[in-house]
Design a protein around this motif. Structure first.
Motif, PDB file in Angstrom:
ATOM      1  N   SER A 170      -9.884   7.766   3.389  1.00 20.51           N
ATOM      2  CA  SER A 170      -9.860   7.406   4.814  1.00 20.51           C
ATOM      3  C   SER A 170      -9.280   6.013   5.022  1.00 20.51           C
ATOM      4  N   THR A 171      -9.564   5.092   4.095  1.00 17.69           N
ATOM      5  CA  THR A 171      -8.986   3.738   4.190  1.00 17.69           C
ATOM      6  C   THR A 171      -7.468   3.802   4.113  1.00 17.69           C
ATOM      7  N   MET A 172      -6.957   4.611   3.181  1.00 12.91           N
ATOM      8  CA  MET A 172      -5.504   4.759   3.061  1.00 12.91           C
ATOM      9  C   MET A 172      -4.919   5.367   4.326  1.00 12.91           C
ATOM     10  N   MET A 173      -5.627   6.327   4.920  1.00 13.98           N
ATOM     11  CA  MET A 173      -5.149   6.943   6.155  1.00 13.98           C
ATOM     12  C   MET A 173      -5.051   5.895   7.268  1.00 13.98           C
ATOM     13  N   LYS A 174      -6.065   5.010   7.349  1.00 14.95           N
ATOM     14  CA  LYS A 174      -6.046   3.957   8.371  1.00 14.95           C
ATOM     15  C   LYS A 174      -4.889   2.983   8.138  1.00 14.95           C
ATOM     16  N   ILE A 175      -4.601   2.697   6.879  1.00 14.21           N
ATOM     17  CA  ILE A 175      -3.492   1.797   6.559  1.00 14.21           C
ATOM     18  C   ILE A 175      -2.166   2.431   6.970  1.00 14.21           C
ATOM     19  N   ILE A 176      -1.999   3.723   6.669  1.00 12.61           N
ATOM     20  CA  ILE A 176      -0.768   4.430   7.050  1.00 12.61           C
ATOM     21  C   ILE A 176      -0.606   4.435   8.567  1.00 12.61           C
ATOM     22  N   ALA A 177      -1.743   4.631   9.275  1.00  7.34           N
ATOM     23  CA  ALA A 177      -1.709   4.698  10.745  1.00  7.34           C
ATOM     24  C   ALA A 177      -1.537   3.335  11.385  1.00  7.34           C
ATOM     25  N   GLY A 178      -1.689   2.261  10.598  1.00  5.73           N
ATOM     26  CA  GLY A 178      -1.553   0.917  11.142  1.00  5.73           C
ATOM     27  C   GLY A 178      -2.810   0.395  11.805  1.00  5.73           C
ATOM     28  N   GLN A 179      -3.962   1.057  11.540  1.00  7.84           N
ATOM     29  CA  GLN A 179      -5.210   0.623  12.153  1.00  7.84           C
ATOM     30  C   GLN A 179      -5.934  -0.434  11.319  1.00  7.84           C
ATOM     31  N   THR A 180      -5.508  -0.602  10.088  1.00 14.10           N
ATOM     32  CA  THR A 180      -6.075  -1.670   9.256  1.00 14.10           C
ATOM     33  C   THR A 180      -4.986  -2.172   8.318  1.00 14.10           C
ATOM     34  N   LEU A 181      -5.127  -3.399   7.859  1.00 15.52           N
ATOM     35  CA  LEU A 181      -4.140  -3.995   6.958  1.00 15.52           C
ATOM     36  C   LEU A 181      -4.714  -4.104   5.555  1.00 15.52           C
ATOM     37  N   PRO A 182      -3.881  -3.954   4.535  1.00 16.63           N
ATOM     38  CA  PRO A 182      -4.362  -4.108   3.154  1.00 16.63           C
ATOM     39  C   PRO A 182      -4.703  -5.570   2.875  1.00 16.63           C
ATOM     40  N   ASN A 183      -5.982  -5.876   2.570  1.00 20.28           N
ATOM     41  CA  ASN A 183      -6.400  -7.269   2.398  1.00 20.28           C
ATOM     42  C   ASN A 183      -5.929  -7.877   1.083  1.00 20.28           C
ATOM     43  N   GLY A 184      -5.399  -7.027   0.176  1.00 30.05           N
ATOM     44  CA  GLY A 184      -4.917  -7.551  -1.098  1.00 30.05           C
ATOM     45  C   GLY A 184      -3.414  -7.653  -1.192  1.00 30.05           C
ATOM     46  N   GLY A 185      -2.739  -7.426  -0.061  1.00 24.53           N
ATOM     47  CA  GLY A 185      -1.284  -7.531  -0.071  1.00 24.53           C
ATOM     48  C   GLY A 185      -0.616  -6.178  -0.020  1.00 24.53           C
ATOM     49  N   GLY A 186       0.709  -6.209   0.123  1.00 25.25           N
ATOM     50  CA  GLY A 186       1.475  -4.986   0.233  1.00 25.25           C
ATOM     51  C   GLY A 186       1.885  -4.746   1.674  1.00 25.25           C
ATOM     52  N   SER A 187       2.686  -3.713   1.892  1.00 21.58           N
ATOM     53  CA  SER A 187       3.201  -3.458   3.233  1.00 21.58           C
ATOM     54  C   SER A 187       3.385  -1.968   3.464  1.00 21.58           C
ATOM     55  N   VAL A 188       3.442  -1.621   4.751  1.00 23.87           N
ATOM     56  CA  VAL A 188       3.743  -0.245   5.165  1.00 23.87           C
ATOM     57  C   VAL A 188       4.911  -0.317   6.136  1.00 23.87           C
ATOM     58  N   ALA A 189       6.013   0.311   5.781  1.00 27.93           N
ATOM     59  CA  ALA A 189       7.204   0.308   6.634  1.00 27.93           C
ATOM     60  C   ALA A 189       7.319   1.646   7.341  1.00 27.93           C
TER      61      ALA A 189
END
Length: 640
Positions: free
Chosen positions: A41-60
């Protein structure tokens, strides 16, 4: 394409993700799998842009691409009917309607047909019209009703207020809105948890032709097999990408781990052999140089690393059941109605001490209703319920995990449910359910669906019960946790009622199977496999789809329709003929207009805007007639 690059997420010192990379292409069908708490679910939120990865990285994400995200904590606004709330999915369509109207007016009033600004208006009109068609603007209401019916709503539900429905049904409204919006990337977190089998199968069919990408989290193996073609596994902070549906992924995963283990073992043997040779050579002065050369080669060897495998599991053992009377619970002539709707009609049920019973059948047939009546959470309309001597009931509701207080910590939740003598054991019980150390101080709100389910089950172990009544206890649980729960229930020495549609989970667990069908109970003296054999059905989907409709066959014998039914049948048949004639006329008119619109000088004509309006109106009328035809055909099928 959505690109996930070097994404890392940390909870304290624990790495939920460690520099993970993968991409989602526009037509992908991806199943996101892994253990409860692995981070799906955390990964899903990151993909959706609802949360940011606190350890770095990006979603384009591609510019202009839309993302729809259905998650477990969505809430439906109040104060609107089901139909009107679902129609809010077409807010962009409404704006486009106004824009098209304004453009039509302006084009009608203009006479400078050769000017650049006039051609710009024509371009704007064409683009807006194309977008309007793409979003289903001409058929918005018909499409909305079709999707709502597919997800289980009846025609009579359309004008009911959203707040009249339970959380599960409100989630269906949110799912309907998302499907109608047609986002380029559709992210679904456990979409089947609140759907019955008919709705699940409808959703599978809908997603088959869905034009965008679909990423889904689910513990329903068959749903994953039918919907996905690619599986991304999250395990111990890493992701593993398999170009396969779930069942094939399971096989490929086992093969991958076996090959990796064999390669690792062979390399370890080689390394050990070379190290022995180096040690032997180092002891001889004449061989020292050769030993040093061999050591350098060994140091350069690329070592095979075995990925960690998450094999942690719950450790459940239900307390010994206190002895109850011989009769645990008995229902006599019990009926249940909600207004004019009859759910159960004069049913009887008797359970003796040690009985183990499964409730199966189509959703909406009364399984959960009877469960609530038996535990006193729902009053029966008629008949009588008797609970036996010294019977202590432990109840796990369908929404038990969602009913936990989100602001309380795990330890506070357990303390609230625990009798004084059990409080010293709370931390050890939490540990048995894979909540260790500082996990006890987490708030319920931060738990995943599977973690909440484990916590709700842990609360059941705080008191000794001699009748466990579990309603869909495997919702949200991963495959390993399901097996652990099943074994704990197999070892449980009290009486048991389980409501479930999971054949693997029920197999061998019960000695009686009760099917809910046509407001009655139909009993089979055996487990789910015996029941399926007697019913000659291959799987639980066949059971839940096989509830006989109100037809002209009862108990295997034809029933002659009475005069009223025959008149109704004739009326419906005549109605269908009339609708089919209107559909034919509309299709002819639409084809004629489309032929006119295909002319090269069409948009230069003064009457073009009126023609476009008429075309859109006729298309909408056609969809409405098609929807009517479908509804009347279903009515006719029921009585025919």
């Amino acid at each position: 394409m959505i690109n996930i690059s070097n994404v890392s997420v940390y909870y304290g010192e624990r790495a939920l993700f460690d520099n993970v990379n993968f991409s989602i292409t526009p037509r992908d069908r991806i199943g996101l799998v892994g253990r409860n708490g692995a981070g799906k679910s955390t990964m899903m939120k990151i993909i959706a842009g609802q949360t940011l990865p606190n350890g770095g990285g990006s979603v384009a994400r591609p510019g202009g691409a839309s993302v729809g995200y259905l998650h477990q904590d969505m809430s439906t606004p109040k104060g609107k009917t089901v139909l009107n709330e679902t129609l809010t999915a077409f807010d962009e369509v409404k704006k486009l309607e106004q824009k098209l109207e304004d453009l039509h007016i302006e084009i009608t009033e203009r006479t400078d047909y050769e000017s650049d600004s006039y051609m710009d208006l024509i371009t704007q009109l064409t683009d807006a019209n194309d977008r309007f068609e793409l979003l289903g603007g001409a058929t918005a209401q018909a499409d909305t009703e079709k999707v709502l019916r597919g997800l289980g709503f009846k025609s009579s539900d359309m004008d009911r207020q959203t707040e009249e429905f339970s959380g599960g049904w409100q989630m269906r409204i949110e799912l309907a809105k998302m499907l109608l919006q047609r986002p380029d990337y559709l992210l679904l977190d456990e979409p089947t948890n609140h759907l019955d089998i008919e709705s699940i199968m409808w959703l599978e069919t809908f997603l088959e032709t869905y034009p965008g990408a679909v990423v889904v989290i689910s513990h329903d193996k068959q749903f994953l097999d039918n919907v996905t073609k690619r599986t991304i596994e999250i395990e111990m902070g890493n992701v593993y990408d398999y170009k396969a549906s779930y069942s094939k992924y399971v096989t490929m995963r086992a093969e991958r781990r076996e090959l990796l283990q064999n390669s690792f073992d062979n390399q370890q043997k080689l390394i050990a052999q070379r190290e022995r040779t180096i040690n032997r050579f180092m002891a001889k002065a004449t061989k020292t140089k050769m030993a040093q050369s061999m050591q350098k080669q060994l140091d350069k060897l690329e070592r095979i690393e075995l990925d960690e495998e998450d094999v942690a599991a719950m450790n459940i053992r239900f307390p010994t059941a206190p002895r109850s009377g011989q009769v645990v619970v008995e229902a006599k002539d019990v009926s249940k109605s909600y207004g004019v709707y009859d759910i159960l009609d004069q049913i009887d049920l008797k359970m003796d001490r040690g009985d183990r019973v499964s409730f199966v059948g189509q959703n909406g047939q009364g399984k959960t209703t009877l469960a609530k009546i038996l535990v006193g959470m729902e009053p029966n309309t008629g008949g009588e319920i008797q609970v036996g001597h010294n019977v202590q009931i432990g109840y796990y509701a369908q929404n038990q995990a969602e009913a936990l207080y989100p602001d309380m910590t795990l330890i506070e939740t357990m303390e609230m449910h625990a009798p004084p003598e059990m409080r010293p054991r709370i931390r050890s019980i939490l540990g048995a359910f894979m909540f260790s150390g500082e996990d006890a101080e987490k708030r319920v709100a931060v738990l995943s669906g599977g973690e909440r389910a484990r916590l709700a089950l842990a609360c059941l172990l705080l008191k000794p019960f001699n009748l466990l009544l579990l309603d869909e206890p495997t919702n949200h649980l991963d495959m390993i946790s399901k097996e652990v729960l099943k074994q704990a229930l197999m070892d449980y020495d009290g009486s048991l009622i389980v409501v479930s549609h999971d054949r693997d989970f029920l197999s061998g667990m019960t000695n009686r199977t009760i099917e809910f069908r046509d407001k009655k109970l139909h009993e089979y003296l055996g487990d789910i496999n015996y029941f399926l054999e007697r019913r000659s059905l291959d799987n639980m989907r066949d059971v839940e789809m096989s509830s006989p409709k109100a037809s002209n066959v009862q108990n295997g014998k034809p029933v002659v329709l009475n005069e009223a039914a025959l008149r109704d049948k004739k009326r419906l048949e005549n109605n269908i003929k009339s609708i089919e004639k209107r559909i034919g006329d509309l299709e002819t008119d639409i084809q004629s207009l489309e032929k006119e619109m295909s002319s090269t000088d069409f948009y230069e004509r003064k009457e073009s805007s009126k023609t476009l309006d008429k075309h859109a109106r006729l298309k909408k009328d056609l969809e409405m007639e098609m929807a009517k035809w479908e509804g009347v055909s279903m009515e006719l099928e029921i009585i025919a």
